[in-house]
Structure formats: structure tokens, C-alpha cells
Design a protein around this motif. Structure first.
Motif, short mmCIF file in Angstrom:
data_model
loop_
_atom_site.label_atom_id
_atom_site.label_comp_id
_atom_site.label_asym_id
_atom_site.label_seq_id
_atom_site.Cartn_x
_atom_site.Cartn_y
_atom_site.Cartn_z
N UNK A 228 0.83 -1.21 0.00
CA UNK A 228 0.00 0.00 0.00
C UNK A 228 0.86 1.25 0.00
N UNK A 229 1.94 1.24 0.78
CA UNK A 229 2.81 2.41 0.86
C UNK A 229 3.47 2.70 -0.48
N UNK A 230 3.94 1.67 -1.17
CA UNK A 230 4.57 1.87 -2.47
C UNK A 230 3.58 2.51 -3.44
N UNK A 231 2.35 1.97 -3.47
CA UNK A 231 1.33 2.52 -4.36
C UNK A 231 0.97 3.95 -3.98
N UNK A 232 0.89 4.23 -2.69
CA UNK A 232 0.53 5.57 -2.21
C UNK A 232 1.60 6.60 -2.58
N UNK A 233 2.85 6.20 -2.46
CA UNK A 233 3.94 7.11 -2.80
C UNK A 233 3.98 7.42 -4.29
N UNK A 234 3.65 6.42 -5.10
CA UNK A 234 3.60 6.66 -6.54
C UNK A 234 2.44 7.57 -6.92
N UNK A 235 1.31 7.39 -6.22
CA UNK A 235 0.13 8.18 -6.53
C UNK A 235 0.25 9.62 -6.04
N UNK A 236 0.99 9.83 -4.94
CA UNK A 236 1.13 11.18 -4.37
C UNK A 236 2.61 11.47 -4.12
N UNK A 237 3.39 11.68 -5.18
CA UNK A 237 4.84 11.83 -5.02
C UNK A 237 5.28 13.05 -4.23
N UNK A 238 4.42 14.06 -4.13
CA UNK A 238 4.80 15.27 -3.40
C UNK A 238 4.36 15.25 -1.95
N UNK A 239 3.71 14.20 -1.52
CA UNK A 239 3.24 14.11 -0.14
C UNK A 239 4.42 13.95 0.82
N UNK A 240 4.21 14.40 2.04
CA UNK A 240 5.25 14.28 3.07
C UNK A 240 4.77 13.45 4.26
N UNK A 241 3.51 13.12 4.29
CA UNK A 241 2.97 12.33 5.39
C UNK A 241 2.11 11.22 4.81
N UNK A 242 2.40 9.99 5.22
CA UNK A 242 1.68 8.82 4.74
C UNK A 242 1.18 8.01 5.93
N UNK A 243 -0.01 7.48 5.80
CA UNK A 243 -0.60 6.68 6.87
C UNK A 243 -1.10 5.37 6.27
N UNK A 244 -0.43 4.27 6.63
CA UNK A 244 -0.84 2.93 6.16
C UNK A 244 -1.15 2.03 7.35
N UNK A 245 -1.45 2.64 8.50
CA UNK A 245 -1.75 1.84 9.68
C UNK A 245 -2.96 0.95 9.46
N UNK A 246 -3.89 1.42 8.60
CA UNK A 246 -5.00 0.59 8.12
C UNK A 246 -4.81 0.47 6.61
N UNK A 247 -4.18 -0.61 6.13
CA UNK A 247 -3.79 -0.68 4.72
C UNK A 247 -4.94 -0.60 3.74
N UNK A 248 -6.16 -0.93 4.19
CA UNK A 248 -7.31 -0.82 3.28
C UNK A 248 -7.87 0.59 3.21
N UNK A 249 -7.39 1.48 4.09
CA UNK A 249 -7.84 2.88 4.06
C UNK A 249 -6.64 3.80 4.26
N UNK A 250 -5.71 3.81 3.32
CA UNK A 250 -4.50 4.64 3.48
C UNK A 250 -4.82 6.12 3.25
N UNK A 251 -3.87 6.96 3.67
CA UNK A 251 -4.04 8.41 3.51
C UNK A 251 -2.67 9.04 3.33
N UNK A 252 -2.67 10.17 2.67
CA UNK A 252 -1.43 10.93 2.49
C UNK A 252 -1.75 12.42 2.54
N UNK A 253 -0.73 13.20 2.87
CA UNK A 253 -0.92 14.64 2.98
C UNK A 253 0.39 15.33 2.63
N UNK A 254 0.26 16.59 2.23
CA UNK A 254 1.45 17.35 1.84
C UNK A 254 2.26 17.77 3.05
N UNK A 255 1.65 17.79 4.22
CA UNK A 255 2.40 18.21 5.42
C UNK A 255 1.93 17.41 6.63
#
Length: 255
Positions: A228-255
Motif C-alpha cells: 500500500x505504501x509503495x502505491x501511495x507514494x507513486x500516486x502522491x509523489x509530493x506528499x510528506x505524510x503517509x498513513x498505512x496503519x489501516x492498509x485498506x484505508x490509506x491516507x497521504x498529505x502534503x504536510x
């Protein structure tokens, strides 16, 4: 004069009497004993099958000389008498960096020692030095310089959930959880990971290069979180915060 009896005539026809079965058995036993004695002498008493060389392979951080000194193999002893289990035990006892040892005899004069060294996946800071921890959670070496590419473990237990986790699971279990997280990281993330931070059993995070942070959660479902993290980083390359604690509901943010 009377002629030969019936028994005498039968004896002449059948030839001389055969040796009793017991005598033949004694002869066979003697020959077997003689052969066994010869074999034992060749193996234990002769100069032909004695230990002359010990070869070491597989070392990376350690040197072959260190392994040889730890093994203390009985050079010039009969090769068959060398206790390979004792060699392995001495090596692992003297050199905690060694994870496993494969000891083999190579006739007629050689012992081979193929060692596998432990690989650090996390570092614990201790003053100005670093303790290397492997994928099994074993603290196996203290070094003065941190190996490149190995993240540091940071304890950041909070007063509530962190203290509760420490009481319930213990420090060793929390360390193993952090080790499990480090072992599940995809290669592209692992090489950028600087710190693995443990706040509680369910709250482990990663600090990456470029001021990026990953909320990982517990050590459970590591493979799913990694994918999930690999896919999330590819989808949001400019994000600085990633949350995969629940892999079926990941989240990312710019800060």
C-alpha cells in the motif's frame, strides 16, 4: 581277513572329513576382527587421515582468522575424531555476530567452516556507540560507527498507551515489533528510512529522508502495508505524510 566296513567304504567315497561349522565361524570372525582393527588404525592411528587444514568461508565483517581462533580446531588430530558440534558451539559462543555455522569434513585432511553472519536491520544508540540488532531481534554487536543504510530505533513511549504497552508486552516484544516493521519495508523505502520510532505497540512510525513520515501502526499486516505504501507514494509523489496503519484505508498529505 574281513573287508572294509560299510562306514569305511562311504568315507573313502566322500573324501576327508570337513572341518566342523564352529571352526569355519571362528575363521570368519577372526578375519572380520582383523579387518576392523585395520580400519580403526587407518582412521585413528595412521598419519594419512589427520586434520591439517581448516578453511573458512562466508565472512564479511569478521575475518577468517577470528573464526579460526574461535573454533580452536585440533590440528593433527584424527580427522574422524574432530567434534564438529563442539566447533560450531565455540564459534557461536565466541562470535555473537555469527548466526550459523556449517562444519564439514573434506577427506583426507581438511575441515570446512562456512559461516553466515547476522545482518543488522536496526541500530540502538548507546552513548556514542551503536548496538546492531538483527531480523530476529538479537542484539549481537556494539560498533563505534553506524553502518550505512541501517535505520536507528527511537523509543518515544508516551505516558498512556506507551507505558501500557511496555507493561503488557515488555521492551523485548516492542523491539521485535520494530524489527518486524523494518524487515517488511520495501527496498525503495528501506534505503530512505532514517529512524523507526516506537510510541506504543500499535503506533510505530518511520522517518524518511526529505522530512517524510510514515504512520505504520503495529507490526501486523506488514506485507499489505508495504504494498500500500509503495502505491501511495507513486500516486502522491509530493506528499510528506503517509498513513498505512489501516492498509485498506490509506491516507497521504502534503504536510
Amino acid at each position: 581277513m574281513a573287508g572294509p566296513t560299510t562306514a569305511e567304504r562311504q568315507q573313502k567315497k566322500s573324501g576327508p572329513p570337513r572341518p566342523p561349522r564352529a571352526r569355519r565361524l571362528l575363521v570368519v570372525l577372526f578375519l572380520v576382527a582383523l579387518l576392523a582393527t585395520g580400519v580403526l588404525w587407518v582412521l585413528y592411528g595412521s598419519p594419512w587421515l589427520r586434520l591439517e587444514r581448516v578453511e573458512v568461508s562466508g565472512t564479511e565483517v569478521l575475518t577468517p582468522r577470528q573464526v579460526l581462533d574461535a573454533a580452536d580446531a585440533p590440528v593433527d588430530a584424527p580427522l574422524i575424531s574432530v567434534d564438529t558440534s563442539a566447533l560450531e558451539e565455540r564459534i557461536r559462543s565466541e562470535l555473537p555476530r555469527i548466526d550459523s555455522v556449517d562444519v564439514s569434513r573434506t577427506w583426507p585432511h581438511e575441515i570446512g567452516l562456512e559461516v553466515t553472519e547476522r545482518k543488522p536491520v536496526l541500530l540502538l544508540e548507546k552513548g556514542r556507540k551503536f548496538i546492531e540488532v538483527d531480523a530476529k531481534g538479537v542484539r549481537f554487536a556494539t560498533v563505534e560507527r553506524a553502518p550505512k543504510g541501517i535505520p536507528k530505533l527511537e523509543w518515544a513511549l508516551d505516558r498512556e498507551s506507551g507505558a501500557a504497552s511496555l507493561r503488557r508486552f515488555g521492551a523485548d516484544r516492542l523491539l521485535r515489533e520494530a524489527v518486524e516493521v523494518a524487515g517488511d519495508l520495501p527496498e525503495s523505502v528501506a534505503r530512505d528510512t532514517r529512524t523507526v520510532k516506537v510510541r506504543s505497540y500499535d503506533s510505530i512510525s518511520l522517518e524518511l529522508s526529505g522530512d517524510r513520515v510514515v504512520e505504520w501502526g503495529s507490526g501486523e499486516k506488514g506485507r499489505a502495508k508495504a504494498a500500500t505504501l509503495v502505491a501511495l507514494m507513486k500516486a502522491t509523489p509530493k506528499a510528506r505524510h503517509f498513513d498505512v496503519s489501516v492498509p485498506t484505508a490509506p491516507a497521504s498529505a502534503a504536510s
